[in-house]
Design an enzyme around this catalytic site. Structure first.
Site, PDB file in Angstrom:
ATOM      1  N   LYS A  49       0.823  -1.214   0.000  1.00 45.16           N
ATOM      2  CA  LYS A  49       0.000   0.000   0.000  1.00 45.16           C
ATOM      3  C   LYS A  49       0.856   1.263   0.000  1.00 45.16           C
ATOM      4  O   LYS A  49       0.389   2.332  -0.401  1.00 45.16           O
ATOM      5  CB  LYS A  49      -0.938   0.024   1.204  1.00 45.16           C
ATOM      6  CG  LYS A  49      -1.684  -1.276   1.473  1.00 45.16           C
ATOM      7  CD  LYS A  49      -2.530  -1.744   0.311  1.00 45.16           C
ATOM      8  CE  LYS A  49      -3.277  -3.020   0.700  1.00 45.16           C
ATOM      9  NZ  LYS A  49      -4.047  -3.574  -0.422  1.00 45.16           N
ATOM     10  N   TYR A 262     -12.311 -15.288   2.825  1.00 45.68           N
ATOM     11  CA  TYR A 262     -11.360 -14.228   3.146  1.00 45.68           C
ATOM     12  C   TYR A 262     -11.015 -14.246   4.628  1.00 45.68           C
ATOM     13  O   TYR A 262     -11.895 -14.365   5.486  1.00 45.68           O
ATOM     14  CB  TYR A 262     -11.944 -12.863   2.763  1.00 45.68           C
ATOM     15  CG  TYR A 262     -11.031 -11.732   3.144  1.00 45.68           C
ATOM     16  CD1 TYR A 262      -9.880 -11.495   2.414  1.00 45.68           C
ATOM     17  CD2 TYR A 262     -11.298 -10.943   4.250  1.00 45.68           C
ATOM     18  CE1 TYR A 262      -9.010 -10.486   2.772  1.00 45.68           C
ATOM     19  CE2 TYR A 262     -10.447  -9.928   4.616  1.00 45.68           C
ATOM     20  CZ  TYR A 262      -9.300  -9.705   3.873  1.00 45.68           C
ATOM     21  OH  TYR A 262      -8.443  -8.715   4.249  1.00 45.68           O
ATOM     22  N   TYR A 288      -2.930 -12.912   3.282  1.00 37.99           N
ATOM     23  CA  TYR A 288      -2.551 -12.597   1.907  1.00 37.99           C
ATOM     24  C   TYR A 288      -1.389 -13.457   1.395  1.00 37.99           C
ATOM     25  O   TYR A 288      -1.571 -14.380   0.614  1.00 37.99           O
ATOM     26  CB  TYR A 288      -2.163 -11.125   1.793  1.00 37.99           C
ATOM     27  CG  TYR A 288      -3.321 -10.182   1.834  1.00 37.99           C
ATOM     28  CD1 TYR A 288      -4.065  -9.909   0.695  1.00 37.99           C
ATOM     29  CD2 TYR A 288      -3.698  -9.557   3.020  1.00 37.99           C
ATOM     30  CE1 TYR A 288      -5.135  -9.041   0.717  1.00 37.99           C
ATOM     31  CE2 TYR A 288      -4.767  -8.689   3.062  1.00 37.99           C
ATOM     32  CZ  TYR A 288      -5.487  -8.440   1.917  1.00 37.99           C
ATOM     33  OH  TYR A 288      -6.549  -7.588   1.944  1.00 37.99           O
TER      34      TYR A 288
END
Length: 341
Positions: A49, A262, A288
């Site tokens: 990010k 998720y 992730y």
């Protein structure tokens, strides 16, 4: 090659390392595995990010914002880094956190939640299924009524501006592999909110490098994930004034490694986390990068990649969330509800 003429901030004053994982390659007896270490980027504890925020925060500053508003799950890497960027720029930050797993927000928790408090975020916690865009707009309106100037960043920083950060990453990869004398056969990356994957694709198209980019979905089915990535990639190419030249097979998102959903760890992801830690001393997270590495290992087992191929894994970070996941990594083996987005 410049990614764009857009203004950007500089949160990482160096190219993140691109390393050969010799021990991991030997342990798998597979292709040559390289890693782009975007977990070592700037801002608090790094991650993908950071690249996105260089362009997004520049836009916020140009618009005169004094408060950043964004959203994510309770252990959101994006929220941590958006907050860190706001602190660096002298701006306030309001986070809207979704309890994707019930009762997963605890003010005294470790990981990213601890960092939210240390960095001084204003936090609103909402239940799973909440319309996050509406909640961010409510927070923005509150800022306006108090005379402030809010700037809303979408989930994961995934818009065209954010994707430009990974166009720049693609250029770095090309330069580094050329200097190393390595010709890549494929790049493997997480497909979550989509802009990291899309930016890499757009950067390779702009550079006329037809390296396949395989996204490992961590949250969606392949069709939905590919639609999001394609839309973002086309928007980024338009921003770059590059003719849209994505073939039907350019966008690949595999949903075989999502597991039960998720933020719910899989046994294969946990195995990969432990193996990489013990062979290379590099940490992955269970939401992730662990699932993405499980995808890479799965493709090796399926003979999609062959011995002698050169495969690049994009490490998108997530270190703080590891410290919020002790029970699943070394304890009971069950999820403790510490999720990230």
């Amino acid at each position: 090659m410049n990614a764009t003429t857009r203004a950007k901030r500089n949160y990482t004053s160096y190219m993140t390392p691109l390393q050969f994982l010799g021990n991991f390659t030997e342990a798998l007896n597979g292709p040559n595995i390289y890693m782009k270490r975007d977990d070592l980027s700037g801002l608090t504890a790094g991650g993908n990010k950071t690249r996105k925020l260089e362009y997004i925060m520049a836009d916020a500053i140009e618009q005169g914002a004094d408060t950043i508003i964004t959203c994510g799950a309770t252990q959101s890497n994006h929220c941590r880094l958006a907050l860190a960027a706001a602190v660096k720029e002298g701006l306030k930050c309001s986070l809207v956190l979704e309890e994707v797993i019930s009762n997963s927000y605890h003010p005294e928790a470790n990981g990213n939640i601890l960092l939210y408090h240390l960095l001084g975020a204003d936090i609103t916690v909402v239940p799973k299924g909440t319309n996050m865009q509406e909640e961010m707009e409510k927070a923005a309106e509150k800022v306006r009524t108090q005379g402030g100037r809010p700037y809303v960043i979408p989930l994961g920083g995934s818009n065209v501006l954010g994707g430009l950060g990974y166009v720049k990453c693609a250029h770095e990869i090309i330069q580094q592999t050329e200097e190393m004398g390595v010709n890549l056969d494929a790049i493997v990356v997480a497909s979550g909110s989509g802009a990291t994957h899309a930016g890499l694709l757009a950067g390779l198209v702009q550079s006329r490098r037809p390296i396949p980019v395989i996204g490992i979905s961590v949250s969606r089915n392949s069709e939905d994930a590919e639609g999001i990535v394609r839309g973002l990639a086309e928007g980024i190419l338009e921003e770059l004034v590059v003719p849209k030249s994505l073939s039907d097979r350019s966008v690949q998102c595999l949903d075989d490694y999502v597991g039960d959903g998720y933020a719910i760890p899989t046994s294969s992801a946990l195995e990969c986390i432990r193996l990489l830690a013990k062979t290379e001393g590099i940490l992955l997270d269970p939401v992730y990068t662990g699932k993405v590495m499980a995808g890479l290992v799965g493709l090796i087992k399926e003979k999609v990649f062959n011995k002698g191929d050169n495969i690049l894994f994009i490490h998108t970070g997530g270190l703080p969330s590891v410290f919020g996941s002790a029970s699943i990594l070394i304890g009971s083996g069950k999820s403790d509800g510490r999720d990230s987005k």
